[in-house]
Design a protein around this motif. Structure first.
Motif, PDB file in Angstrom:
ATOM      1  N   LEU A  96      11.495  -3.911   2.169  1.00  0.00           N
ATOM      2  CA  LEU A  96      11.381  -3.071   3.350  1.00  0.00           C
ATOM      3  C   LEU A  96      11.822  -1.643   3.046  1.00  0.00           C
ATOM      4  O   LEU A  96      11.122  -0.672   3.384  1.00  0.00           O
ATOM      5  CB  LEU A  96      12.235  -3.661   4.478  1.00  0.00           C
ATOM      6  CG  LEU A  96      12.252  -2.901   5.805  1.00  0.00           C
ATOM      7  CD1 LEU A  96      10.850  -2.825   6.400  1.00  0.00           C
ATOM      8  CD2 LEU A  96      13.203  -3.553   6.795  1.00  0.00           C
ATOM      9  N   MET A  97      12.952  -1.535   2.407  1.00  0.00           N
ATOM     10  CA  MET A  97      13.475  -0.206   2.105  1.00  0.00           C
ATOM     11  C   MET A  97      12.536   0.590   1.205  1.00  0.00           C
ATOM     12  O   MET A  97      12.313   1.780   1.414  1.00  0.00           O
ATOM     13  CB  MET A  97      14.849  -0.322   1.423  1.00  0.00           C
ATOM     14  CG  MET A  97      15.944  -0.890   2.295  1.00  0.00           C
ATOM     15  SD  MET A  97      16.213   0.072   3.771  1.00  0.00           S
ATOM     16  CE  MET A  97      16.777   1.594   3.044  1.00  0.00           C
ATOM     17  N   ARG A 117       8.527   4.749   0.327  1.00  0.00           N
ATOM     18  CA  ARG A 117       7.187   5.148  -0.099  1.00  0.00           C
ATOM     19  C   ARG A 117       6.442   5.860   1.021  1.00  0.00           C
ATOM     20  O   ARG A 117       5.764   6.850   0.828  1.00  0.00           O
ATOM     21  CB  ARG A 117       6.393   3.913  -0.519  1.00  0.00           C
ATOM     22  CG  ARG A 117       6.009   3.919  -1.980  1.00  0.00           C
ATOM     23  CD  ARG A 117       5.030   2.810  -2.247  1.00  0.00           C
ATOM     24  NE  ARG A 117       5.569   1.514  -1.845  1.00  0.00           N
ATOM     25  CZ  ARG A 117       6.312   0.778  -2.649  1.00  0.00           C
ATOM     26  NH1 ARG A 117       6.584   1.176  -3.861  1.00  0.00           N
ATOM     27  NH2 ARG A 117       6.786  -0.381  -2.239  1.00  0.00           N
ATOM     28  N   TYR A 118       6.605   5.301   2.205  1.00  0.00           N
ATOM     29  CA  TYR A 118       5.940   5.894   3.361  1.00  0.00           C
ATOM     30  C   TYR A 118       6.426   7.329   3.571  1.00  0.00           C
ATOM     31  O   TYR A 118       5.640   8.246   3.802  1.00  0.00           O
ATOM     32  CB  TYR A 118       6.235   5.040   4.597  1.00  0.00           C
ATOM     33  CG  TYR A 118       5.504   5.465   5.849  1.00  0.00           C
ATOM     34  CD1 TYR A 118       4.291   4.871   6.194  1.00  0.00           C
ATOM     35  CD2 TYR A 118       6.027   6.442   6.685  1.00  0.00           C
ATOM     36  CE1 TYR A 118       3.626   5.250   7.342  1.00  0.00           C
ATOM     37  CE2 TYR A 118       5.369   6.832   7.834  1.00  0.00           C
ATOM     38  CZ  TYR A 118       4.156   6.229   8.164  1.00  0.00           C
ATOM     39  OH  TYR A 118       3.500   6.620   9.299  1.00  0.00           O
ATOM     40  N   LEU A 119       7.728   7.495   3.479  1.00  0.00           N
ATOM     41  CA  LEU A 119       8.306   8.822   3.672  1.00  0.00           C
ATOM     42  C   LEU A 119       7.807   9.791   2.612  1.00  0.00           C
ATOM     43  O   LEU A 119       7.431  10.925   2.902  1.00  0.00           O
ATOM     44  CB  LEU A 119       9.834   8.738   3.622  1.00  0.00           C
ATOM     45  CG  LEU A 119      10.524   7.929   4.724  1.00  0.00           C
ATOM     46  CD1 LEU A 119      12.036   7.952   4.517  1.00  0.00           C
ATOM     47  CD2 LEU A 119      10.172   8.452   6.100  1.00  0.00           C
ATOM     48  N   PRO A 142       0.834  -1.194   0.000  1.00  0.00           N
ATOM     49  CA  PRO A 142       0.000   0.000   0.000  1.00  0.00           C
ATOM     50  C   PRO A 142       0.870   1.245   0.000  1.00  0.00           C
ATOM     51  O   PRO A 142       1.915   1.265   0.642  1.00  0.00           O
ATOM     52  CB  PRO A 142      -0.760  -0.098   1.316  1.00  0.00           C
ATOM     53  CG  PRO A 142       0.131  -0.891   2.200  1.00  0.00           C
ATOM     54  CD  PRO A 142       0.920  -1.799   1.313  1.00  0.00           C
ATOM     55  N   ILE A 143       0.463   2.216  -0.703  1.00  0.00           N
ATOM     56  CA  ILE A 143       1.272   3.419  -0.771  1.00  0.00           C
ATOM     57  C   ILE A 143       1.061   4.276   0.468  1.00  0.00           C
ATOM     58  O   ILE A 143       1.977   4.777   1.072  1.00  0.00           O
ATOM     59  CB  ILE A 143       0.943   4.206  -2.044  1.00  0.00           C
ATOM     60  CG1 ILE A 143       1.441   3.412  -3.236  1.00  0.00           C
ATOM     61  CG2 ILE A 143       1.601   5.579  -2.013  1.00  0.00           C
ATOM     62  CD1 ILE A 143       0.914   3.880  -4.543  1.00  0.00           C
ATOM     63  N   SER A 144      -0.145   4.430   0.853  1.00  0.00           N
ATOM     64  CA  SER A 144      -0.408   5.165   2.088  1.00  0.00           C
ATOM     65  C   SER A 144      -1.807   4.827   2.559  1.00  0.00           C
ATOM     66  O   SER A 144      -2.564   4.149   1.878  1.00  0.00           O
ATOM     67  CB  SER A 144      -0.274   6.657   1.859  1.00  0.00           C
ATOM     68  OG  SER A 144      -1.387   7.094   1.115  1.00  0.00           O
ATOM     69  N   ILE A 151       8.166  13.184   4.541  1.00  0.00           N
ATOM     70  CA  ILE A 151       9.189  13.143   5.590  1.00  0.00           C
ATOM     71  C   ILE A 151      10.524  12.796   4.945  1.00  0.00           C
ATOM     72  O   ILE A 151      10.604  11.920   4.088  1.00  0.00           O
ATOM     73  CB  ILE A 151       8.816  12.097   6.662  1.00  0.00           C
ATOM     74  CG1 ILE A 151       7.482  12.483   7.304  1.00  0.00           C
ATOM     75  CG2 ILE A 151       9.912  11.984   7.719  1.00  0.00           C
ATOM     76  CD1 ILE A 151       6.855  11.390   8.123  1.00  0.00           C
ATOM     77  N   LYS A 152      11.538  13.471   5.364  1.00  0.00           N
ATOM     78  CA  LYS A 152      12.829  13.271   4.708  1.00  0.00           C
ATOM     79  C   LYS A 152      13.562  12.062   5.262  1.00  0.00           C
ATOM     80  O   LYS A 152      14.120  11.260   4.532  1.00  0.00           O
ATOM     81  CB  LYS A 152      13.699  14.519   4.901  1.00  0.00           C
ATOM     82  CG  LYS A 152      13.361  15.667   3.974  1.00  0.00           C
ATOM     83  CD  LYS A 152      14.519  16.666   3.944  1.00  0.00           C
ATOM     84  CE  LYS A 152      14.123  17.956   3.247  1.00  0.00           C
ATOM     85  NZ  LYS A 152      13.327  18.850   4.134  1.00  0.00           N
ATOM     86  N   ASP A 153      13.542  11.961   6.559  1.00  0.00           N
ATOM     87  CA  ASP A 153      14.402  10.973   7.183  1.00  0.00           C
ATOM     88  C   ASP A 153      13.587  10.000   8.029  1.00  0.00           C
ATOM     89  O   ASP A 153      12.814  10.420   8.896  1.00  0.00           O
ATOM     90  CB  ASP A 153      15.416  11.714   8.066  1.00  0.00           C
ATOM     91  CG  ASP A 153      16.518  10.790   8.534  1.00  0.00           C
ATOM     92  OD1 ASP A 153      16.385   9.567   8.321  1.00  0.00           O
ATOM     93  OD2 ASP A 153      17.495  11.299   9.118  1.00  0.00           O
TER      94      ASP A 153
END
Length: 764
Positions: A163-164, A169-171, A76-78, A176-178
DNA sequence: CTCTAAGGTAAGGGTAATGAATATAT
DNA sequence: GATATATTCATTACCCTTACCTTAGA
């Protein structure tokens, strides 16, 4: 024969909805499927999540000895955006005896609401598991009883990749940058569902994902070796704070688990170095006592090593365990010595298991009743050392690795003590080690990463394969018949390392060249091919080795102008290309002779830049920048004109690398004899064997006539490399421009690799 | 206040890589 | 016997699971 067509025909993708299919640099197909569209088409009732069916069918006409293996994960993207992505990895296993005619693999991709009852493709339980935070026995039993299974043990590269990309994608979705902001700074509430979201597609308990992420982003992890000062400080802190690892870790700038682990290793009472006979005897007694076994019984599991260590008194639990599993257990039960035959047996037995993943090997079972095996754990480490005989073992799939090892040992068996042909380059290549027998044409496959500098251009080309036919050379001429064809799955750029000296000759088939080599040294050439090129590596009975390079499809032959770009910095290289009309003649058109004693500069990419590193700050990959490429022209500009890789589009680029194998194998510190194996996706091709004149020791780089002769002088300085040569094949002259593909692969700078580029010289 | 999901800790079994010591070949 | 190379043994940094504990919010 067109492998392009074969591949695109064999995998047909049907989707219910309109979707976007792209391919990433790893060859994964990514299906982008927006929710709204899906709803429209799939289901009038919005309460009913839509089914999205992806159907992959397999046409086995050309893949009669391969079994496709396709894994699918949905991500899922978000939360808000209900669209999702499907990452599909298709691999082809080598399974000679398994001919699945007309295999149709159906994969259902469903939304999370339906996770619990999905089709039997292996991904059905994934989400149920990865969405559950379970650590208790009851939780696990409950899931197990429902038929769920999940992965344990070390994370594979694929899992880490998923995972990465989930995290990324979540960021992105939240701006969110980090990730460390979320992981270490946000409150539980703020990062609500973070772990759930990033766990998608991973068949691991949520808790395992959580642990993994914490470790990954904790910069106090992976700090490295403890200095004596640190050890001293640790001892003090230990006295002061006891087992409060978090506090100790904070004081030392190390993670809690790191200091905890370190403390485990330093018992005051511990001896180091060689075990005395008395200690060994004591260890054996204690082990048998605590496991209620008799001397002679094989004990490899169910031992509480902490308890053992306590009773032994002079050694830590790790020392005890290691000593027992790697020596004492075997000695006590009257084990026999491990021989070369055992080694071959191990490879064969692992091959017989026909597992696609090394993690699927049951070492306990394998070790059972094998007197020279000291323990399953020991056997596994033995396997590890065997594996490292293949220099690029990390880059190839497991079946390919097995095949390579089998071949390697076959060769060793057939040619004990065989000395390789002259090694004029003196490169110290691992696989030329005399004790390791013969290595013939070994083509290393490495993928250059897509440039990050360019837009995430979806790769239009889907799994365009490059074919390599590899005829293993043994001393018997019959070996030529025993050819194996290697199909490389390559939507983007492929890099091959081939032998240092070779030349290209036409074979009689339009667009087909024979790349002939005269040395078995698996060194310094990297062939970067466009998706439309086929490489055929063969070894003539009389040696030298040959590699046939030809375009894959007639259309390409007719419509494109393929440039064959050859760059080498090894001495003594002959490359010839001949016009199509000129096929029969194999006339040298341009000649470039280079001093055989030139020592070339190092062009090797460190292995970690090829994608093995898993940590966030290390995810940069090897790339070539425009700037760096433009630097080519600085090198030997008087003789060779530079050529930007972007222009090489559908060409074959041969790039030499010095001591590539050693660099590639830098992680295997023991200089084991190594060899390269190729990805072998098993598509059989009949390649016409053309009698080739044996080339002599002198090697000459021959460049195409269209640009005239360029004769290299012998005074090329030792730091300079052989020129990058563009060989224009008249047959392929109207080849379509695919430059964006190569351009995207080579477009971005990477300091790590700048040396590569600086050493490149091009000419045409 | 209770329950539960989520987050967290410590312990310990384990792996993978490296370093040191020893054996073997040249 | 000296040296180079290979192999074995030992060590260690890091990984993963297990079995709990804690906390915040419904």
């Amino acid at each position: 024969m067109s492998t392009v067509e074969e591949e695109s025909d064999t995998v047909t993708v049907e989707t219910v909805n309109s979707v976007t299919l792209t391919q990433d640099t790893e060859g994964n197909l990514i299906l982008h499927c927006p929710q709204n569209e899906a709803d429209e088409v799939d289901s009038e009732d919005s309460s009913e999540p839509p089914h999205k069916r992806l159907c992959l069918s397999e046409d086995d006409q050309s893949l009669d000895d391969s079994t496709p293996c396709i894994s699918v994960v949905a991500v899922p993207i978000s939360e808000n955006d209900q669209s999702f992505e499907v990452t599909m990895t298709a691999t082809t296993e080598v399974a000679e005896d398994e001919i699945n005619e007309g295999t149709v693999t159906q994969i259902q991709i469903l939304q999370n609401e339906q996770l619990d009852e999905i089709s039997p493709m292996g991904n059905e339980e994934v989400s149920a598991v990865s969405q559950a935070w379970f650590t208790t026995k009851e939780d696990k039993d409950s899931l197990t009883n429902k038929g769920h299974k999940w992965k344990q043990g070390m994370w594979s590269k694929e899992e880490i990749d998923i995972l990465m990309s989930n995290i990324e994608r979540y960021l992105k979705a939240r701006g969110i940058k980090d990730a460390t902001e979320i992981i270490f700074e946000m409150s539980k509430d703020e990062r609500k569902d973070f772990y759930r979201t990033i766990a998608w597609g991973l068949n691991r308990p949520l808790f395992a994902v959580y642990r993994r992420v914490l470790r990954m982003y904790d910069d106090r992890n992976h700090v490295g070796k403890y200095t004596p000062e640190e050890i001293e400080k640790l001892k003090e802190l230990r006295i002061k704070h006891g087992n409060d690892w978090a506090t100790i870790g904070a004081a030392l700038g190390r993670s809690a688990s790191s200091v905890k682990d370190r403390c485990r290793l330093m018992k005051d009472t511990c001896n180091t170095g060689k075990w005395t006979e008395k200690e060994e005897k004591r260890l054996a007694e204690v082990v048998h006592e605590l496991t209620s076994t008799e001397p002679g019984d094989i004990v490899t599991q169910g031992v509480s090593w902490a308890a053992v260590a306590e009773r032994v008194g002079t050694r830590s639990e790790k020392q005890c365990r290691s000593k027992w599993l790697n020596y004492l257990n075997w000695k006590q039960s009257g084990g026999t010595e491990w021989t070369k035959e055992d080694e071959i047996n191990l490879i064969l037995r692992i091959a017989e298991l026909e597992v696609s993943d090394e993690n699927d090997i049951n070492w306990d079972l394998l070790a059972e009743g094998w007197s020279s095996v000291r323990s399953p754990q020991w056997l596994r480490s033995k396997w590890w050392t065997i594996k490292r005989q293949i220099a690029n073992h990390k880059d190839v799939s497991f079946p390919v690795l097995i095949k390579g090892l089998k071949q390697l040992h076959e060769n060793q068996k057939n040619n004990p003590g065989h000395q390789l042909p002259e090694n004029k380059c003196g490169s110290g290549l691992a696989n030329t080690n005399s004790s390791s027998g013969v290595q013939h044409v070994q083509i290393r496959v490495a993928r250059l990463e897509e440039s990050t500098g360019n837009a995430p251009s979806p790769m239009a080309a889907l799994q365009i394969p490059v074919q390599i036919t590899h005829v293993s050379s043994t001393d018997s001429p019959a070996a030529t018949v025993d050819s194996e064809t290697i199909t490389l799955n390559s939507g983007t750029l492929q890099t091959f390392e081939i032998l240092p000296s070779f030349h290209l000759q036409p074979t009689g088939t339009p667009g087909t060249y024979l790349l002939q080599t005269s040395s078995s040294q698996g060194l310094p050439l990297t062939l970067t091919t466009s998706p439309t090129m086929t490489l055929t590596a063969a070894t003539a009975p009389s040696s030298p080795e040959q590699i046939i390079v030809h375009a894959l499809s007639p259309e390409h032959l007719l419509n494109t102008s393929d440039n064959v770009t050859v760059q080498c910095h090894t001495p003594s290289v002959i490359i010839r290309t001949v016009a199509a009309e000129d096929i029969s003649s194999s006339v040298t058109q341009t000649e470039l002779a280079v001093d055989p004693d030139i020592q070339s500069a190092d062009l090797t990419d460190p292995p970690d830049t090829l994608g093995t590193n898993t940590f966030p700050d290390d995810i940069h990959q090897s790339k070539l920048s425009d700037e760096e490429q433009s630097a080519y022209s600085e090198d030997d500009a008087s003789k060779f004109s530079s050529r930007n890789s972007r222009e090489l589009m559908d060409g074959v680029m041969v790039r030499t690398e010095e001591d590539a194998s050693l660099k590639q194998d830098e992680d295997s510190h023991s200089d084991l004899p190594s060899t390269y194996v190729t990805e072998d996706l098993g598509s059989p091709t009949i390649e016409e064997q053309v009698d080739q004149p044996t080339i002599d020791d002198e090697t000459v780089l021959i460049v195409p006539s269209s640009h005239g002769f360029i004769q290299a002088a012998d005074d090329i300085d030792s730091e300079s490399v052989l020129p990058l040569t563009t060989l224009t094949d008249p047959i392929l002259q109207h080849h379509g421009d695919g430059s964006h593909i190569i351009g995207s692969s080579l477009g971005s700078p990477d300091s790590e690799d700048s040396k590569d580029v600086e050493d490149l010289v091009s000419c045409h």
